[in-house]
Design a protein around this motif. Sequence first.
Motif, short mmCIF file in Angstrom:
data_model
loop_
_atom_site.label_atom_id
_atom_site.label_comp_id
_atom_site.label_asym_id
_atom_site.label_seq_id
_atom_site.Cartn_x
_atom_site.Cartn_y
_atom_site.Cartn_z
N LEU A 172 1.09 -1.15 0.06
CA LEU A 172 0.05 0.31 -0.01
C LEU A 172 0.83 1.44 0.11
O LEU A 172 1.50 2.45 0.74
CB LEU A 172 -0.99 0.32 1.19
N LYS A 173 1.52 2.01 -1.17
CA LYS A 173 2.64 2.41 -1.05
C LYS A 173 1.54 4.26 -1.63
O LYS A 173 2.13 4.64 -0.56
CB LYS A 173 3.31 2.53 -2.63
N TYR A 174 0.34 3.86 -1.26
CA TYR A 174 -0.25 5.27 -1.61
C TYR A 174 -1.75 4.90 -0.71
O TYR A 174 -2.74 4.60 -1.37
CB TYR A 174 -0.19 6.10 -3.51
N ASP A 175 -1.65 5.70 0.19
CA ASP A 175 -2.45 5.49 1.12
C ASP A 175 -4.14 6.87 0.82
O ASP A 175 -3.95 8.00 1.52
CB ASP A 175 -2.51 5.71 2.03
N THR A 176 -4.01 7.02 -0.23
CA THR A 176 -5.48 7.56 -0.65
C THR A 176 -6.36 7.30 -1.69
O THR A 176 -6.50 6.56 -2.70
CB THR A 176 -4.63 8.51 -0.99
N GLU A 177 -7.71 7.49 -1.24
CA GLU A 177 -9.07 6.65 -2.46
C GLU A 177 -9.09 7.62 -3.40
O GLU A 177 -8.88 8.36 -3.69
CB GLU A 177 -10.11 6.46 -1.35
N ILE A 178 -8.96 6.91 -4.34
CA ILE A 178 -9.31 7.33 -6.02
C ILE A 178 -10.46 7.86 -6.03
O ILE A 178 -11.36 6.90 -5.78
CB ILE A 178 -8.52 6.79 -7.04
N PRO A 179 -10.93 9.01 -6.69
CA PRO A 179 -12.38 9.52 -6.31
C PRO A 179 -13.60 8.82 -7.87
O PRO A 179 -12.21 7.70 -9.00
CB PRO A 179 -12.37 10.66 -7.10
N VAL A 180 -14.09 8.59 -7.04
CA VAL A 180 -14.68 7.41 -8.65
C VAL A 180 -14.89 8.29 -10.17
O VAL A 180 -15.33 7.05 -11.08
CB VAL A 180 -15.95 6.89 -8.09
N GLU A 181 -15.32 9.32 -10.50
CA GLU A 181 -15.27 10.46 -11.63
C GLU A 181 -14.73 11.06 -11.32
O GLU A 181 -13.93 12.25 -10.59
CB GLU A 181 -16.59 10.43 -11.40
N ALA A 185 -9.35 14.71 -15.59
CA ALA A 185 -7.83 13.71 -15.27
C ALA A 185 -7.31 13.55 -16.40
O ALA A 185 -7.85 13.33 -16.89
CB ALA A 185 -8.41 13.03 -14.51
N LYS A 186 -6.38 14.05 -15.77
CA LYS A 186 -5.15 13.51 -17.19
C LYS A 186 -3.74 12.60 -17.40
O LYS A 186 -3.49 12.32 -18.74
CB LYS A 186 -4.11 15.04 -17.50
N LYS A 187 -4.20 12.49 -16.03
CA LYS A 187 -3.34 11.36 -15.85
C LYS A 187 -3.44 10.53 -15.03
O LYS A 187 -4.00 10.74 -13.84
CB LYS A 187 -1.41 11.63 -15.46
N PRO A 188 -2.94 8.60 -14.06
CA PRO A 188 -3.40 8.56 -13.74
C PRO A 188 -3.28 9.31 -11.89
O PRO A 188 -2.63 10.01 -11.54
CB PRO A 188 -2.94 7.21 -13.36
N GLN A 189 -4.54 8.58 -11.04
CA GLN A 189 -4.13 8.80 -9.43
C GLN A 189 -3.59 7.40 -8.54
O GLN A 189 -4.36 7.06 -8.81
CB GLN A 189 -4.94 9.90 -8.89
N LYS A 190 -2.29 8.60 -8.59
CA LYS A 190 -2.14 7.19 -7.72
C LYS A 190 -2.60 7.31 -6.34
O LYS A 190 -3.22 7.76 -5.40
CB LYS A 190 -1.06 7.16 -6.66
N GLY A 191 -3.27 5.59 -5.35
CA GLY A 191 -3.63 5.23 -5.13
C GLY A 191 -4.75 4.40 -4.17
O GLY A 191 -3.52 3.17 -5.36
N TYR A 192 -6.07 3.86 -3.92
CA TYR A 192 -6.69 2.95 -3.82
C TYR A 192 -8.13 2.57 -4.86
O TYR A 192 -8.72 3.56 -4.62
CB TYR A 192 -6.40 1.44 -2.23
N TYR A 193 -8.87 1.58 -5.24
CA TYR A 193 -9.70 1.98 -5.43
C TYR A 193 -10.64 1.77 -4.20
O TYR A 193 -11.05 1.62 -3.78
CB TYR A 193 -10.18 1.08 -6.97
N ALA A 194 -12.08 1.99 -5.18
CA ALA A 194 -13.08 2.36 -3.80
C ALA A 194 -13.69 0.90 -3.23
O ALA A 194 -14.33 0.82 -2.79
CB ALA A 194 -14.47 3.21 -4.09
N ILE A 199 -10.95 -3.19 2.48
CA ILE A 199 -10.09 -3.96 2.88
C ILE A 199 -9.30 -3.40 3.35
O ILE A 199 -8.42 -3.59 3.99
CB ILE A 199 -9.97 -4.82 1.55
N VAL A 200 -9.01 -1.74 3.08
CA VAL A 200 -7.59 -0.85 3.23
C VAL A 200 -7.83 -0.53 4.85
O VAL A 200 -7.07 -0.48 5.42
CB VAL A 200 -7.50 0.39 2.31
N ALA A 201 -9.79 -0.56 5.00
CA ALA A 201 -9.69 0.43 6.44
C ALA A 201 -9.58 -1.30 7.03
O ALA A 201 -8.47 -0.54 8.53
CB ALA A 201 -10.75 0.91 6.93
N GLU A 202 -9.43 -2.10 7.02
CA GLU A 202 -9.00 -3.11 7.57
C GLU A 202 -7.74 -3.38 8.34
O GLU A 202 -7.36 -3.49 9.04
CB GLU A 202 -9.84 -4.50 7.31
N ILE A 203 -7.01 -3.50 6.49
CA ILE A 203 -5.51 -3.46 6.79
C ILE A 203 -4.97 -2.16 7.56
O ILE A 203 -4.35 -2.41 9.27
CB ILE A 203 -4.68 -2.90 5.30
#
Length: 473
Positions: A172-181, A185-194, A199-203
């Motif tokens: 889990l390099k980037y502890d940020t939830e990626i917005p659904v919409e 955006a011009k480039k990918p946002q680093k994080g995890y999917y909604a 699962i991240v909360a449990e981690i």
Amino acid sequence: MATEMYTGEDRQRQNGEVDKSESWRPPFVRDFGRIIHSASFRRLQGKTQVFPGHESDFFRNRLTHSLEVAQIAEGIADRLNDVFEEALGKNKIDSRLCAAAGLVHDIGHPPFGHNGERALDGKMKLYGGFEGNAQTLRILSRLEKKAKYDEPVDGDIRAGLNLCFRTLAAVLKYDTEIPVERPNAKKPQKGYYASEAKIVAEIKRKVLGGKSLPEGAKLKTVECAIMDIADDIAYSVYDLEDSLKAGFLTPASILATDDDLLKRVAEVVTEQLKDDIGETVTVSKVQATFVAIFSDIFATGEPKTSDDGEARKQDDMANFISAMRASRDLNMDAGKRMELSSELVKEFINDVELKVNEECPALSKVSLVKETRIKVEILKQYTFLSTIYSNRVKLGEYRGTELVEDIFDALQKENGHLLMPDDVRRQVQDAGDDKALKARHICDFVAGMTDRYAVEFWARLRSDAAESMFKPI
């Protein structure tokens, strides 16, 4: 927070599975084995690192790169345990866990590297986006077909490889939830999917012992930090080695780099390190870095002191020829390239520092010393900008971008699911009118393709010389 490096909660698995009692095979070692034997890990052999594998057996692919990252990560952990033995006490870092994180750090990469990543993110902007690190967590915690939950989590019964929570935290390099919409955006946002937010909360709950992080802080475990540094080291050294082998770069061409490229490298390095270093990296600094790396290669002995002008000219000519031969030899001589790579990796590993977090050892800080951090980033960015942005490499990447987009569009059309393997077809059908879920299943399928499989799949859609209908999809 817990004062132990590893607790029972760290070793717990997603679906509550209890490990068998063999003392010789603890949970993190078992995770290492699950990763090695997974289909997603094997598929890394068909994904390009810098140069396509069919060009030469020498060049690294995502699989061999990941093996090197795993070895370097394990070496960093072993050294830290030795050098900082007194500060760590009984809280030694699990080097096999660091190696496991290295093995899977790129497992979420789609075909055709970052261009494939941008292509998929463009198609997923309204459905949660696409990003390689987020896909890595999704593969490990959802997509691999090892285990299931007794009851669905966020509507999904799949538990992926069912790894320990601390192993999942290590990627889990980037502890940020990626917005659904993200329509603009011009480039990918680093994080995890909604879809993996629970699962991240449990981690976090397991790794932090139920406590919360300080305001504004992000989770990054000591193993994750080690893996991240190991990736930077492998990237900076071995991509340079591959570029030397390919003839894209030579020591002479690097030292003769034009000012425009040097300025771009300096600017990008400054931007990348603004939060860590906070100082401007100059063109002179970039030049000095390469002079230091290649100084031994161009050493030509003591200059002549003869007063004879003609003799001095001959001596200068001999030195110039010797230097050019030395530059050529590094491209042609595998032993010399390996020696250079080995020296750089050793230097970088020896410059990793540790600051132990007494309250929560899992959050201990690992970093490269300042000058080495700058050196590694200069090597990374120079190779990236000079090689990966070269027209010869870009031509192949451009085709990959168009190809990924074309495949996604075909599968997203009405009845496009009929073109997919049976298990993925069922998932898309079961999604019904849920456009976001349908798009995510399609995205998972395309992202899992190797470069060659993507080309073959596209050929079935578009080429006059398509593959046989009797070859499985």
